[in-house]
Scaffold this motif. Structure first.
Motif, PDB file in Angstrom:
ATOM      1  N   LEU A 783       0.829  -1.201   0.000  1.00 30.68           N
ATOM      2  CA  LEU A 783       0.000   0.000   0.000  1.00 30.68           C
ATOM      3  C   LEU A 783       0.868   1.257   0.000  1.00 30.68           C
ATOM      4  O   LEU A 783       0.609   2.206  -0.749  1.00 30.68           O
ATOM      5  N   ARG A 784       1.906   1.252   0.833  1.00 30.04           N
ATOM      6  CA  ARG A 784       2.765   2.430   0.952  1.00 30.04           C
ATOM      7  C   ARG A 784       3.468   2.730  -0.369  1.00 30.04           C
ATOM      8  O   ARG A 784       3.741   3.886  -0.689  1.00 30.04           O
ATOM      9  N   SER A 785       3.775   1.688  -1.136  1.00 32.53           N
ATOM     10  CA  SER A 785       4.528   1.890  -2.375  1.00 32.53           C
ATOM     11  C   SER A 785       3.686   2.536  -3.477  1.00 32.53           C
ATOM     12  O   SER A 785       4.248   3.067  -4.437  1.00 32.53           O
ATOM     13  N   VAL A 786       2.366   2.488  -3.346  1.00 35.86           N
ATOM     14  CA  VAL A 786       1.520   3.020  -4.431  1.00 35.86           C
ATOM     15  C   VAL A 786       0.587   4.133  -3.970  1.00 35.86           C
ATOM     16  O   VAL A 786      -0.085   4.748  -4.799  1.00 35.86           O
ATOM     17  N   ILE A 787       0.540   4.421  -2.683  1.00 35.93           N
ATOM     18  CA  ILE A 787      -0.455   5.368  -2.174  1.00 35.93           C
ATOM     19  C   ILE A 787      -0.237   6.774  -2.720  1.00 35.93           C
ATOM     20  O   ILE A 787      -1.181   7.568  -2.803  1.00 35.93           O
ATOM     21  N   HIS A 788       1.010   7.084  -3.113  1.00 38.70           N
ATOM     22  CA  HIS A 788       1.277   8.430  -3.628  1.00 38.70           C
ATOM     23  C   HIS A 788       0.488   8.722  -4.904  1.00 38.70           C
ATOM     24  O   HIS A 788       0.275   9.891  -5.264  1.00 38.70           O
ATOM     25  N   LEU A 789       0.047   7.664  -5.596  1.00 39.26           N
ATOM     26  CA  LEU A 789      -0.724   7.871  -6.828  1.00 39.26           C
ATOM     27  C   LEU A 789      -2.070   8.545  -6.556  1.00 39.26           C
ATOM     28  O   LEU A 789      -2.655   9.140  -7.455  1.00 39.26           O
ATOM     29  N   ARG A 790      -2.537   8.450  -5.304  1.00 39.66           N
ATOM     30  CA  ARG A 790      -3.817   9.092  -4.965  1.00 39.66           C
ATOM     31  C   ARG A 790      -3.743  10.613  -5.109  1.00 39.66           C
ATOM     32  O   ARG A 790      -4.774  11.272  -5.239  1.00 39.66           O
ATOM     33  N   SER A 791      -2.521  11.151  -5.047  1.00 34.48           N
ATOM     34  CA  SER A 791      -2.380  12.606  -5.159  1.00 34.48           C
ATOM     35  C   SER A 791      -2.836  13.109  -6.529  1.00 34.48           C
ATOM     36  O   SER A 791      -3.243  14.260  -6.675  1.00 34.48           O
ATOM     37  N   TYR A 792      -2.778  12.231  -7.560  1.00 30.68           N
ATOM     38  CA  TYR A 792      -3.236  12.637  -8.883  1.00 30.68           C
ATOM     39  C   TYR A 792      -4.740  12.886  -8.885  1.00 30.68           C
ATOM     40  O   TYR A 792      -5.260  13.591  -9.759  1.00 30.68           O
ATOM     41  N   GLY A 793      -5.436  12.304  -7.943  1.00 32.34           N
ATOM     42  CA  GLY A 793      -6.875  12.526  -7.829  1.00 32.34           C
ATOM     43  C   GLY A 793      -7.207  13.618  -6.825  1.00 32.34           C
ATOM     44  O   GLY A 793      -8.325  13.665  -6.303  1.00 32.34           O
ATOM     45  N   GLN A 794      -6.241  14.480  -6.544  1.00 33.95           N
ATOM     46  CA  GLN A 794      -6.412  15.607  -5.611  1.00 33.95           C
ATOM     47  C   GLN A 794      -6.782  15.129  -4.204  1.00 33.95           C
ATOM     48  O   GLN A 794      -7.565  15.776  -3.506  1.00 33.95           O
ATOM     49  N   ARG A 795      -6.210  13.984  -3.808  1.00 31.61           N
ATOM     50  CA  ARG A 795      -6.443  13.475  -2.460  1.00 31.61           C
ATOM     51  C   ARG A 795      -5.123  13.395  -1.710  1.00 31.61           C
ATOM     52  O   ARG A 795      -4.084  13.116  -2.318  1.00 31.61           O
ATOM     53  N   ASP A 796      -5.176  13.641  -0.413  1.00 32.04           N
ATOM     54  CA  ASP A 796      -3.965  13.626   0.406  1.00 32.04           C
ATOM     55  C   ASP A 796      -3.513  12.180   0.607  1.00 32.04           C
ATOM     56  O   ASP A 796      -4.229  11.388   1.238  1.00 32.04           O
ATOM     57  N   PRO A 797      -2.327  11.806   0.126  1.00 31.58           N
ATOM     58  CA  PRO A 797      -1.870  10.417   0.258  1.00 31.58           C
ATOM     59  C   PRO A 797      -1.778   9.949   1.707  1.00 31.58           C
ATOM     60  O   PRO A 797      -2.067   8.785   2.000  1.00 31.58           O
ATOM     61  N   LEU A 798      -1.387  10.850   2.622  1.00 29.46           N
ATOM     62  CA  LEU A 798      -1.259  10.445   4.022  1.00 29.46           C
ATOM     63  C   LEU A 798      -2.618  10.081   4.613  1.00 29.46           C
ATOM     64  O   LEU A 798      -2.764   9.046   5.289  1.00 29.46           O
ATOM     65  N   ASN A 799      -3.628  10.921   4.358  1.00 27.51           N
ATOM     66  CA  ASN A 799      -4.968  10.612   4.864  1.00 27.51           C
ATOM     67  C   ASN A 799      -5.515   9.331   4.235  1.00 27.51           C
ATOM     68  O   ASN A 799      -6.171   8.521   4.904  1.00 27.51           O
ATOM     69  N   GLU A 800      -5.248   9.170   2.935  1.00 29.78           N
ATOM     70  CA  GLU A 800      -5.685   7.958   2.259  1.00 29.78           C
ATOM     71  C   GLU A 800      -5.002   6.730   2.862  1.00 29.78           C
ATOM     72  O   GLU A 800      -5.622   5.682   3.043  1.00 29.78           O
ATOM     73  N   PHE A 801      -3.715   6.887   3.174  1.00 33.72           N
ATOM     74  CA  PHE A 801      -2.957   5.778   3.767  1.00 33.72           C
ATOM     75  C   PHE A 801      -3.523   5.410   5.131  1.00 33.72           C
ATOM     76  O   PHE A 801      -3.666   4.224   5.458  1.00 33.72           O
ATOM     77  N   LYS A 802      -3.858   6.422   5.926  1.00 35.99           N
ATOM     78  CA  LYS A 802      -4.433   6.153   7.250  1.00 35.99           C
ATOM     79  C   LYS A 802      -5.741   5.382   7.140  1.00 35.99           C
ATOM     80  O   LYS A 802      -5.972   4.412   7.879  1.00 35.99           O
ATOM     81  N   GLU A 803      -6.604   5.808   6.212  1.00 33.47           N
ATOM     82  CA  GLU A 803      -7.894   5.142   6.050  1.00 33.47           C
ATOM     83  C   GLU A 803      -7.723   3.694   5.573  1.00 33.47           C
ATOM     84  O   GLU A 803      -8.344   2.771   6.113  1.00 33.47           O
ATOM     85  N   GLU A 804      -6.870   3.504   4.558  1.00 31.30           N
ATOM     86  CA  GLU A 804      -6.668   2.162   4.023  1.00 31.30           C
ATOM     87  C   GLU A 804      -6.015   1.251   5.060  1.00 31.30           C
ATOM     88  O   GLU A 804      -6.373   0.079   5.198  1.00 31.30           O
ATOM     89  N   ALA A 805      -5.038   1.788   5.802  1.00 33.08           N
ATOM     90  CA  ALA A 805      -4.348   0.987   6.820  1.00 33.08           C
ATOM     91  C   ALA A 805      -5.302   0.596   7.941  1.00 33.08           C
ATOM     92  O   ALA A 805      -5.216  -0.516   8.490  1.00 33.08           O
TER      93      ALA A 805
END
Length: 928
Positions: A783-805
């Motif tokens: 998850l950590r290796s690909v979560i940065h791609l969420r930034s392309y959708g105007q979403r904060d990768p850190l917040n997305e990582f917290k939710e997914e984790a």
């Protein structure tokens, strides 16, 4: 104005240190009374202090007297007396802060004050150094002082076994490296018994070279990984067999549940094909064939459940998973447990072996485990903001014991590197001619070897210290203060051993004793050793006077480092204990730092000023510009480390929860209540899926619930009959299932003792928890290796990582409850076995365990056979009643009818059950 204010009021650092000076006066006032004590009376102070702590005194109450005891003990055991500024350093360390002390001010001795005081509490004190050499040296050296006062000292270095580590941690004071302490923490949380754990808590630690360990090395996390074998040929061979199976008769496919299994005919056909392929010896259900069974199941799943261009697609010869919700490729994601490899074999592409993370932690999060943390170094103030932000550590700059006489000259900047090198060689030749020792600092191995080549061409004798010669570090640095000595060192060098003008007595004495042994074949006598020491002292004194007359040690920096702290460490090698010295940096526009940040601008300015290529320019403004560039890099690196830590903090909260839960399980004698709650939660979950609260009775999936209870929990219940009762509610059905499950489990308990079943429950809990946690770590890494791609959708990768984790962690808990319940509900108890049979089974289980450990992560969970005196006697405990599991060994004959037909016959004939006691002939056919 600021300068005037500091002269009147003192700096903030001076104001913080001022109260400590009053305590130093009190310690000094006790010196005479301590000197009057005998060795035994001084040692007895340790027991007295501990008694006072037990009676309610605090460590702060004991500080002055304890420090006075340590100073006197140091004089008697080591021949060294703490300076007043060292007493201040001890106070800084005791209060949990960082003491910045100049090189040569005796940090190793300073630590003894805070170490002794905090060790009185009996919780263990950890002293953490940067390498095994320093850990062993300091433990042996300072251990004499602690031993004099009745305290034990241990050391943790690479290569110790578990018992040796446990003994070292049991000591009052334990020395070791940051890597060893961190790995021991991870290893402890993979043990299955409290008795096996080495560390006994994290009360207080002092980190030597704190900037190196907590900042430089904190970029890389500690990871314990389990390499998986490359089984490419195995995957391909098994893959080729799957298309030969008949979809109608050999497999059972449930697309709704996304599950697929072999039928009995399918297993028989698979067994035959595996034998012909040379992969199978004996029955498919022999313990040593567990790997074959696992990969056969995964190959079947790859063919029947995962479809190209739907679940995955091919890109550049790689299997790329597809997100079922978004339809996007999930780059970097891989299926675990060999399933991804099975798909790669199916597609005929390169099969990549997996490397499974078993446990990991960052240095930041490891050191934040300590109740109190302190550190010491020669350079910390430039990183004060990071220490405060990440570790909540305050930095104190301690005054030197004697005034500093070092001269720090302005940098000399050249346009080209060749001109810089020519001037460096000239400076070295001039210094050596007058007997001045020179230390040349470089930023890399490559640059140190360039300087070495130039010195060799100039016929200047020298020594090189870099990563290729690190084993000689202490020896090379010890001789760097000899008159006319020239030493080339990378910035990693020079730690732990001071550069003393005239030479290092201790190191030279060791070498002299070794030479004596080699010549005479024996150890020198006490008189001979004293004579050697006296001769060396006289020689060193002569050399020191010669070096001092030449101006002391000349530190010559060949370029600036990205970090000001590294440059300050280099400067700090000269001017120790009031000695004269000089430092100077030679820089070119072609150096890495200048080239990246200021090359074009600086080169154009120097050209406009008419500076030739072989001319150097010196100006305070140049120093300021270089320092500004360094500050920018330091801030950038800090932000990178801080961002990495934010992500690790997410998993760290989960790690602490899992490790704390794990310890609770190990501490507990009885986990039956936990297991029962898990069983009830699983049942409630199954009922909620089949009989949703707001659904009508006609909409209930009664058949599905009945089959699930039978396959997962081994319960055959009249769910359809219950559901047909008028007015029955789903919660009432759930209650009946819970009661039935509890009764079924109690019947298993009755076949053994409660104590033995409690041991089984605890072992299953720990093993399932570990297996699920390791799988969770793999998912988090992916998850950590690909979560940065969420930034392309105007979403904060850190917040997305917290939710997914968080979702993954909840899945971990749900899966763990289900798996623990399934295993315990399906465990079968067999009657007692003979001694020979018990020996056979122990050997088989041991072999099975080794096979299981060879897998990256298997679905099967096996009980640990290492039960010692608590062997499961009256019967044999086996794994879950899996549809593919063999029958209980040495089963009672009246229960043989439950044996799967393709499994070995319980009678021990070696034949399959269907060809032996399970043969369908005569009366058996009529009965069927």
């Amino acid at each position: 104005m600021l300068s005037v204010a500091r002269k009147i009021f003192g700096s903030s650092n001076d104001r913080r240190i001022k109260p400590m000076r009053k305590r130093v006066e009190k310690i000094n006032a006790l010196e005479a009374s301590m000197q009057a004590l005998s060795d035994a009376e001084l040692k007895a102070k340790t027991a007295e202090f501990r008694k006072r702590l037990d009676e309610g005194a605090s460590l702060d109450d004991l500080l002055e007297e304890a420090f006075a005891v340590v100073r006197e003990a140091s004089v008697r055991s080591l021949g060294m007396r703490h300076f007043d500024v060292q007493l201040i350093g001890g106070m800084v360390l005791h209060q949990g802060s960082i003491a910045e002390m100049r090189t040569g001010e005796g940090k190793t001795l300073v630590a003894t004050l805070a170490v002794y005081l905090n060790a009185l509490a009996g919780k263990g004190v950890h002293v953490i150094t940067v390498n095994d050499y320093l850990a062993s040296r300091d433990a042996d050296w300072m251990g004499k002082l602690y031993g004099f006062l009745g305290m034990s000292t241990g050391v943790i270095v690479h290569g110790l076994n578990d018992q040796e580590r446990k003994a070292a941690y049991a000591c009052d004071i334990t020395y070791g490296t940051n890597n060893e302490f961190g790995f021991d923490y991870l290893r402890d949380n993979m043990k299955y018994s409290l008795d096996q754990m080495a560390q006994r808590g994290h009360a207080y630690a002092i980190v030597d070279e704190v900037d190196s360990i907590l900042i430089d090395e904190a970029r890389t996390p500690l990871i314990i990984s389990g390499p998986t074998d490359d089984r490419s040929d195995l995957y391909r061979t098994i893959d080729a067999l799957i298309p030969k199976l008949d979809d109608e008769t050999d497999i059972e496919l449930d697309e709704k549940q996304r599950s697929v299994i072999f039928t009995e005919d399918g297993m028989e056909k698979m067994e035959q094909m595996l034998e012909e392929a040379g992969l199978l010896e004996g029955s498919l259900w022999d313990p040593h064939n567990v790997t074959i069974v696992h990969h056969s199941n995964q190959a079947l799943r790859a063919h029947k459940l995962f479809h190209r261009d739907k679940d995955y697609l091919m890109k550049d010869g790689q299997v790329m998973l597809v997100d079922e919700f978004t339809g996007r490729m999930m780059e970097g994601r891989r299926l675990s447990e060999g399933l991804h490899q099975a798909i790669e074999a199916k597609e005929g592409v390169e099969i990549k072996p997996e490397n499974q993370t078993l446990a990991s932690i960052t240095f930041q999060n490891y050191f934040r485990l300590y109740e109190k943390l302190a550190g010491m170094t020669g350079t910390a103030i430039t990183e004060a903001a990071e220490f405060a932000d990440i570790y909540k550590l305050e930095v104190f700059q301690l005054p030197t014991n004697k005034p500093i006489q070092r001269i720090d000259e302005d940098d000399v900047v050249y346009r080209v590197a060749s001109a810089k090198y020519q001037e460096i060689i000239k400076e070295v030749r001039d210094a050596r001619a007058k007997g001045q020792p020179v230390l040349l600092g470089t930023a890399s191995i490559e640059k140190s070897e360039i300087i070495s080549t130039l010195l060799t061409q100039a016929k200047i004798p020298h020594k090189v210290l870099n990563a290729r010669h690190h084993e000689k570090e202490a020896e090379i640095i010890a001789d760097a203060g000899l008159p006319g000595a020239v030493t080339v060192a990378t910035n990693m060098a020079g730690r732990g051993t001071d550069i003393q003008l005239g030479g290092n007595l201790e190191m030279r004495l060791w070498k002299a004793i070794d030479a004596f042994k080699e010549k005479h074949g024996r150890d020198p006598s006490e008189e001979e050793e004293k004579a050697m020491e006296a001769e060396l002292k006289a020689d060193i004194e002569v050399g020191k006077k010669e070096a001092l007359a030449a101006g002391g040690l000349f530190v010559l920096g060949t370029e600036r480092h990205e970090s000001r702290r590294i440059d300050n460490q280099l400067r700090g090698r000269t001017g120790r204990q009031g000695d004269p010295g000089k430092s100077k940096f030679f820089i070119s526009v072609e150096d890495d730092l200048m080239r990246v940040f200021a090359a074009d601008r600086l080169n154009s300015i120097m050209k406009s000023l008419g500076i030739k290529e072989d001319e150097g320019i010196t100006h305070p403004w140049m120093n300021k510009a270089i320092e500004t560039s360094q500050k920018k890099i330091e801030q950038r690196n800090f932000e990178i480390r801080k961002n990495v830590l934010k992500y690790d903090d997410v998993i760290n909260d989960q790690r602490k929860a899992i490790f704390e839960q794990r310890r609770e399980f190990m501490h507990a004698n009885n986990v039956t209540a936990v297991v029962t709650d898990m069983r009830h939660d699983v049942i409630d979950g199954l009922v909620a899926i089949a009989m949703p609260p707001k659904a009508f009775a006609e909409q209930w999936d009664v058949t599905g619930l009945t089959e699930t209870l039978k396959s997962e929990l081994g319960l055959e219940l009249p769910i359809a009959k219950w559901a047909a009762e008028e007015g029955v509610a789903n919660d009432e059905i759930a209650e009946r299932i819970r009661v039935a499950a509890d009764q079924a489990f109690e019947q298993k308990v009755e076949q053994v003792s409660k104590q033995q079943m409690q041991q089984i429950e605890k072992q299953v809990l720990l093993q399932v928890l570990d297996g699920r946690w390791r799988q969770h770590l793999q998912q988090i890494d992916q998850l950590r290796s690909v979560i940065h791609l969420r930034s392309y959708g105007q979403r904060d990768p850190l917040n997305e990582f917290k939710e997914e984790a968080f979702k993954l962690f909840n899945d971990l808990l749900d899966t763990m409850r289900t798996e623990v319940t399934r295993i315990l509900m399906n465990i079968r108890i067999a009657p007692p076995a003979t001694e020979d049979q018990r020996a056979e089974m122990a050997a088989a289980r041991e072999q099975l365990l080794r096979r299981e450990q060879a897998l990256s992560s298997t679905q099967e969970t096996h009980l640990n056979p290492d039960t010692g005196d608590n062997e499961m006697t009256p019967g044999v405990v086996e794994g879950p009643n899996d549809p593919h599991a063999g029958p209980p060994l040495h089963q009672a004959e009246e229960d043989w009818s439950k044996t799967p037909r393709n499994s070995p016959c319980p009678c021990g004939s070696g034949k399959k059950y269907k060809h032996c006691h399970g043969s369908l002939t005569g009366a058996d056919q009529q009965q069927v």
